[in-house]
Design an enzyme around this catalytic site. Structure first.
Site, PDB file in Angstrom:
ATOM      1  N   GLY A 179       0.791  -1.438  -0.331  1.00  0.00           N
ATOM      2  CA  GLY A 179       0.242  -0.182  -0.267  1.00  0.00           C
ATOM      3  C   GLY A 179       0.555   1.435  -0.175  1.00  0.00           C
ATOM      4  N   HIS A 181      -1.926   8.063   7.133  1.00  0.00           N
ATOM      5  CA  HIS A 181      -0.928   9.008   6.111  1.00  0.00           C
ATOM      6  C   HIS A 181      -1.634   9.965   5.952  1.00  0.00           C
ATOM      7  CE1 HIS A 181       2.998   6.336   6.004  1.00  0.00           C
ATOM      8  NE2 HIS A 181       2.219   5.475   6.163  1.00  0.00           N
TER       9      HIS A 181
END
Length: 165
Positions: free
Chosen positions: A46, A138
């Protein structure tokens, strides 16, 4: 396609909160392609745009064993479907070489746009649920090390700094 540079902890740009994508256009399509190439080259599962210093809400992912199930999430949101958390051993391309156990909800609903800009929903459990939460973190300027004790986080930061010296 071009391989993008992955920012590494404790780079301050990893803490910038990503902005929503206003229009899914050719620029976003190229970003998605470049992010997949970067993720694959780094042997990740990812990658959030924030990790490549693009502060827009874009995630690419492929958690399949054969790396033949690419997933794109633009402007993703999650809803926790079951209370409680499950421990999972997490690693991160922005914190290379380190793995730590993080507790996260095990069952979530993902709402996002696909790479063509079409809205979709996807129920996620297990690795997919963990991975999407990790990548959304993130986009929020948060890293998995933020879930660790200050001592562990400082030890990781010092080891990464020493490796780069």
């Amino acid at each position: 396609m071009a391989k993008l540079n992955i920012l590494e902890y404790p780079h301050p740009r990893l803490r910038i909160k990503a902005e929503p994508v206003v229009e899914v256009d050719e620029r976003i399509s190229q970003l998605v392609d470049d992010m997949f190439e970067t993720m694959e080259e780094a042997k990740g599962i990812g990658l959030a745009a924030s990790q490549v210093d693009v502060h827009e809400r874009v995630i690419v992912m492929d958690i399949s064993d054969d790396k033949d199930e690419p997933r794109v999430y633009i402007n993703p949101e999650i809803e926790v479907l079951e209370p409680g958390t499950q421990p999972y051993d997490e690693g991160c391309l922005s914190v290379p070489g380190f793995y730590e156990v993080v507790d996260r909800p095990a069952h979530v609903m993902i709402r996002a746009l696909d790479r063509e800009g079409n809205p979709f929903e996807e129920e996620a459990v297990g690795l997919l649920a963990v991975c999407i939460q990790h990548e959304i973190d993130h986009l929020e300027g948060k890293l998995f090390v933020d879930y660790l004790s200050p001592l562990k986080r400082d030890r990781i930061r010092k080891k990464l700094k020493k490796q780069r010296a």
